[in-house]
Write an enzyme that holds these catalytic residues in place. Structure first.
Site, PDB file in Angstrom:
ATOM      1  N   GLU A  35       1.664  -0.461  -5.059  1.00 34.18           N
ATOM      2  CA  GLU A  35       0.775   0.643  -5.405  1.00 34.18           C
ATOM      3  C   GLU A  35       1.717   1.834  -5.535  1.00 34.18           C
ATOM      4  O   GLU A  35       2.132   2.408  -4.521  1.00 34.18           O
ATOM      5  CB  GLU A  35      -0.266   0.876  -4.305  1.00 34.18           C
TER       6      GLU A  35
ATOM      7  N   ASP B 213       0.834  -1.189   0.000  1.00 31.86           N
ATOM      8  CA  ASP B 213       0.000   0.000   0.000  1.00 31.86           C
ATOM      9  C   ASP B 213       0.877   1.251   0.000  1.00 31.86           C
ATOM     10  O   ASP B 213       1.850   1.347   0.761  1.00 31.86           O
ATOM     11  CB  ASP B 213      -0.895  -0.021   1.245  1.00 31.86           C
TER      12      ASP B 213
END
Length: 721
Positions: free
Chosen positions: A409, A371
């Site tokens: 990401e 993330d």
């Protein structure tokens, strides 16, 4: 200086380096002298380690600026008053910046839980030492929340004894039987399925036994469904332990990076929760399905200066977090959640790598999706390291992480590094450009034909395979939807977000949805024509996803039109909005069938998904012999020749225009081709397993539709009419 106070009274309060027994008389052989490690403990590994030959536990924790560290051991009978308090002496129990000790099991009696108390000089913006706070070990492998657990006490001054999370001392002799287990590794057949552990089976209509609904064990019951669908990799939204009182349903506010979230276990005993997680992973592997974890290493649930003190803040806030120059907001915030871990600090990077190793070695996890991975690129002062940020080379050099699937990401709240800009050269990356360009093309935005060609081809503009760069096509993780945004059904049913139930005045969630409601907002009294168009658009998006070179990913429930009623950010909706509605599977069997068939089509045609780009194996066309790249064009076609891959030829015709268009097949004769897909046709005619022979080379594509043809492989087929 802040005066040190003890957490609470204890049954036994001693220095860790207690004095030795009196010397024996000359008639008795001298006792064997304890080693330094037996007396003082060992600084590595961090956390708790059972020493079998000594029947002792070794404790080690990092705290650079602490002046005093005390180990607290608790029995289940009294979670307020420690059974044993061991005040560590820096002259005996500190090595560098790590405090450590070794405790024989005979001295621990009934101790089952542990924590720390830390004191030191409190300096605004630098340290948050509070010796009254019970602190959780950052390396705790399992976490126990007392019945009186209270988040609010961790957010204000004063003791939170009996109300704080505690580390669990495992049964040191317990083992797990991994025999016969083999981790699968998928290449051209890789299809990633993103799901939420709780939301996947929590709904009573999931068909999972009530005692296991919303748990790791509940996922195991759904493995036959996943096998039927054809997905080969499950990507679990965050499973790191988090604060159960924060309202963080999605899981992106971690408390710890080593312990699986206890509230996802059907077992109530802490030592059984890890066992349930391992059984889940083993069951997935036995079914040939890989397991990837969505991991959040960029921040923690301790938040900003007003947030709770659970662990990192209490041990050394300046050593774990990036700091800002703003006295009113002392913590830098590149994650949008109040704090950002400082990857300029070697011990922070070590903690992340230790965590990755643990999940790989101890839990047999196959990969990780990071993330807001651009945070890894930030220096200690918050600036971006556009070269080789240390943690990337440290992960690459680790032999245990060599074959682990690493997915980024590639952005954070202040940086966008998609493609070449991201320092992890061999990592896979979530391709946000694929998502946006395909959405815009399918809803008929102008000027998108050149862009969607790039995305179908594998996004070589972002991942160039030049001599200097040598990226691979599979590094692009192609997706149209993910947890972060509309579901696939909502993407074709809403023009704008409807997030009022989140409690943020509809201000949360992105406004850049590139969605189109097909003529009517929402689901109230929708006309049959709008419903039919929505289903066709869903099939179009599905078709483009699985026809494109790269690694495809889609979110759980999209295959049966699951809806969140227009909420594109239900991060706090632990209810029917955030749970899958399995009744939709029964209502939308046609869409489920189409997804299943497209996944199987991709698996049966590895020519689509290659390690490298298609290059000379693909020819681009339009309704005629040349592709129309003009601003107002909404159509294209391509022929992918499969001979070099030992595969069939595939011809795709794509009409994103709102009127019917006649395409002419530009290669071979009509009798060579069979129609496999026509998204404009109702089920089951929209997908044919055996194929329908073409009657002629002209094919009239309905408005907003896609047709896919196949012809049998030829060893000498390399293109041309």
């Amino acid at each position: 200086m802040k005066k040190e106070t003890s957490v609470s009274n204890s049954n036994l309060d001693v220095q860790a380096n207690h004095s030795a027994d009196p010397a024996p008389s000359v008639a008795v052989p001298p006792a064997r002298r304890p080693t330094w490690e037996q007396t003082e403990g060992n600084p590595l590994p961090l956390g708790v380690k059972w020493i079998e030959e000594e029947q002792a536990f070794n404790f080690a924790v990092h705290s650079e600026h602490a002046e005093s560290v005390t180990l607290l051991l608790y029995s289940p009978a009294d979670l307020v008053n420690p059974l044993l308090r061991l005040q560590l002496d820096f002259l005996h129990n500190k090595s560098g910046r790590i405090w450590h000790c070794r405790v024989p099991v005979t001295k621990m009696t009934e101790a089952r839980y542990y924590a720390y108390s830390v004191s030191g000089e409190t300096i605004p913006q630098l340290h948050s030492f509070d010796p009254q706070k019970v602190l959780l070990d950052p390396y705790a492998k399992c976490i126990f929340f007392p019945p009186g657990f209270d988040r609010n006490l961790a957010m204000r001054e004063g003791s939170n004894a009996g109300r704080a999370p505690l580390g669990v001392l495992f049964d040191h002799r317990s083992t797990f039987d991994w025999s016969g287990e083999r981790s699968p590794y998928h290449e051209s057949d890789a299809v990633i399925y993103e799901l939420h552990v709780r939301g996947f089976t929590k709904n009573p209509n999931s068909g999972v036994d009530r005692s296991r609904a919303g748990t790791y064990a509940g996922l195991v019951e759904k493995i036959p469904y996943l096998k039927e669908l054809g997905v080969t990799i499950v990507e679990l939204m965050p499973v790191f332990q988090r604060d159960p009182q924060e309202g963080d349903y999605w899981g992106y506010m971690p408390l710890n990076f080593f312990a699986p979230h206890a509230q996802y276990a059907s077992a109530s005993r802490a030592d059984e929760q890890r066992l349930e997680f391992k059984n889940m992973v083993k069951a997935f592997h036995e079914a040939g399905i890989g397991v990837v974890l969505d991991v959040v290493y960029n921040h923690t649930c301790e938040g900003d200066a007003r947030g709770p003190i659970y662990s990192f803040k209490g041990f050394d806030s300046a050593g774990y977090y990036m700091l800002s120059s703003d006295p009113a907001n002392p913590y830098a915030n590149y994650s949008g959640t109040g704090n950002t871990l400082n990857f300029g600090q070697p011990h922070v990077r070590k903690m992340v790598i230790d965590s990755l190793r643990y999940w790989k070695r101890g839990m047999h996890i196959d990969g990780f999706r990071f993330d807001l991975a651009s945070v890894f690129s930030r220096n200690a002062d918050g600036s971006l390291n556009w070269g080789e940020a240390p943690i990337f080379s440290e992960i690459a050099a680790d032999p245990e992480l060599g074959r682990v699937r690493l997915i980024a990401e590639p952005w954070d709240t202040a940086a966008y590094q998609l493609g070449q800009g991201f320092p992890g050269l061999t990592w896979l990356q979530w391709n946000g450009r694929f998502r946006d360009d395909v959405r815009r093309f399918v809803k008929s935005d102008p000027g998108m034909v050149p862009e969607v060609m790039r995305r179908i081809y594998g996004s070589d503009d972002l991942f160039p395979d030049s001599r200097a760069d040598a990226y691979h096509a599979y590094q692009s993780v192609n997706y149209v939807t993910s947890h972060d945004g509309f579901t696939l059904y909502d993407l074709v049913s809403y023009d704008r977000k409807h997030n009022w139930q989140n409690g943020n005045n509809n201000q949360d969630g992105t406004d850049a949805n590139y969605s189109w409601n097909c003529g009517q907002e929402g689901d109230e009294a929708v006309s049959p024509a709008v419903r039919a168009l929505r289903r066709k658009q869903v099939k179009n998006l599905c078709c483009l996803l699985f026809l494109s070179n790269g690694t495809p990913m889609f979110r759980a429930g999209d295959e049966f039109l699951n809806t969140q009623s227009g909420n594109n950010n239900p991060y706090n909706q632990d209810n029917e909005i955030g749970w899958l509605d399995w009744s939709q599977l029964r209502s939308n069997q046609d869409i489920f069938r189409f997804f299943k068939k497209m996944i199987a089509f991709r698996r049966n045609h590895p020519s689509l998904s290659r390690s490298r780009f298609w290059r000379e194996d693909v020819s681009w066309y339009g309704v005629g012999p040349t592709v129309d790249l003009s601003y107002n064009s909404h159509s294209l076609a391509f022929c992918l020749h499969g001979a070099s891959q030992g595969d069939d030829d595939i011809y795709g015709m794509i009409n994103a225009y709102w009127e019917e268009l006649e395409f002419t097949v530009q290669e071979g004769t009509a009798k060579e081709w069979k129609r496999m897909v026509d998204t404009a046709l109702p089920s089951p005619d929209d997908f044919s397993d055996d194929g329908i022979p073409l009657e002629g080379k002209e094919y009239r594509l309905a408005p907003r539709s896609i047709v896919v043809l196949c012809r049998p492989r030829k060893s000498d087929t390399r293109g041309g009419p």
